[in-house]
Design an enzyme around this catalytic site. Structure first.
Site, short mmCIF file in Angstrom:
data_model
loop_
_atom_site.label_atom_id
_atom_site.label_comp_id
_atom_site.label_asym_id
_atom_site.label_seq_id
_atom_site.Cartn_x
_atom_site.Cartn_y
_atom_site.Cartn_z
N ASP A 102 39.09 -39.45 -32.09
CA ASP A 102 37.97 -39.43 -33.05
C ASP A 102 38.37 -40.03 -34.39
O ASP A 102 37.94 -39.58 -35.44
CB ASP A 102 37.44 -38.01 -33.23
CG ASP A 102 38.52 -37.03 -33.71
OD1 ASP A 102 39.70 -37.45 -33.85
OD2 ASP A 102 38.18 -35.86 -33.95
N LYS A 153 39.56 -29.60 -64.34
CA LYS A 153 39.05 -30.42 -63.24
C LYS A 153 40.10 -31.41 -62.72
O LYS A 153 39.89 -32.63 -62.75
CB LYS A 153 37.79 -31.16 -63.68
CG LYS A 153 36.65 -30.24 -64.09
CD LYS A 153 35.42 -31.00 -64.53
CE LYS A 153 34.31 -30.06 -64.94
NZ LYS A 153 33.10 -30.79 -65.41
#
Length: 251
Positions: A102, A153
């Site tokens: 996959d 962040k």
């Protein structure tokens, strides 16, 4: 060996009728793309480990030879994980490449193989650099709960397993003769017994098509530049093979 036996539950409802290894990437089954890449890298024989809707996958190739490759089909009666299917193979005396069915990647399989052979490692894992953006400030504390770091962040970087391995026959002794067994467990056992396990960092593209969103991104990337993944010759060969996928989806 290509591991093509999974049910692809995260891709439902599409995989209720078409097995994940036959999911089309811009009209071409992902498994056909992978086998074309392996052939272009110099491989001549591939074993497909099958389970879910095995008959459809076999039908998509029309026999034991496909596009110059010799194909063997190994059937899992029950899910065996990412390492367990190796126990179904006859004992092998040479290195073997094992990968998931996959993946859309432009990794140079020939270079990966060469790197492994030169390293003399018992196993080599292909690794993909991945970044994750954290949406909040990340704080670290010491044992006395004093703040030692505060990052707003941050972007975190990791090397993730690409689901592609080159293994030596010596690893088979760490594999149970039957039942489910996954590759991380096998390699952990090998390292615990002193075997060398190396990493090979993929410098190009690597994509898991396990979700509808990931499948769409892979399709866009492949449609934009097929030659990046297949080379010009591979593109021509797969475009000429228009009947295989039709046979697969119609059964």
């Amino acid at each position: 060996m290509v591991l093509a036996g999974g049910e692809g539950r995260r891709l439902r409802p599409a995989t209720l009728t078409v097995p994940k290894p036959l999911m089309p990437i811009d009209g071409i089954p992902i498994l056909h793309i992978i086998l074309t890449q392996l052939k272009n890298a110099g491989f001549t024989r591939v074993t497909l480990s099958l389970g879910y809707r095995a008959h459809m996958i076999r039908a998509s190739f029309g026999g034991n030879r496909w596009s110059g490759l010799e194909l063997d089909f190994s059937l899992e009666e029950e899910p065996l994980g990412t390492a367990g299917p190796l126990a179904l193979l006859p004992p092998f005396e040479e290195s073997v490449l094992v990968m998931n069915a996959d993946l859309l990647t432009d990794v140079d399989f020939a270079d990966l193989w060469s790197h492994h052979k030169k390293s003399r490692a018992a196993a080599t894992i292909a690794l993909s650099p991945q970044d994750i953006d954290v949406a909040h400030g990340v704080v670290e504390l010491d044992e006395e709960r004093r703040v030692t770091d505060f990052r707003e962040k941050p972007r975190l970087s990791f090397l993730v397993s690409g689901g592609i391995y080159v293994l030596e026959p010596s690893l088979l002794r760490f594999l149970p003769p039957r039942g489910r067994h996954d590759m991380p467990t096998l390699l952990d056992h090998a390292r615990a017994h002193g075997e060398r396990v190396e990493g090979y960092v993929i410098e190009g593209d690597w994509r898991d098509i396990g979700t509808p969103e990931q499948l769409d991104l892979a399709t866009t990337a492949f449609r934009t530049d097929r030659a990046r993944y297949l080379g010009r010759r591979g593109v021509a060969e797969l475009c000429a093979d228009t009947g295989a996928f039709s046979r697969a989806v119609t059964g």
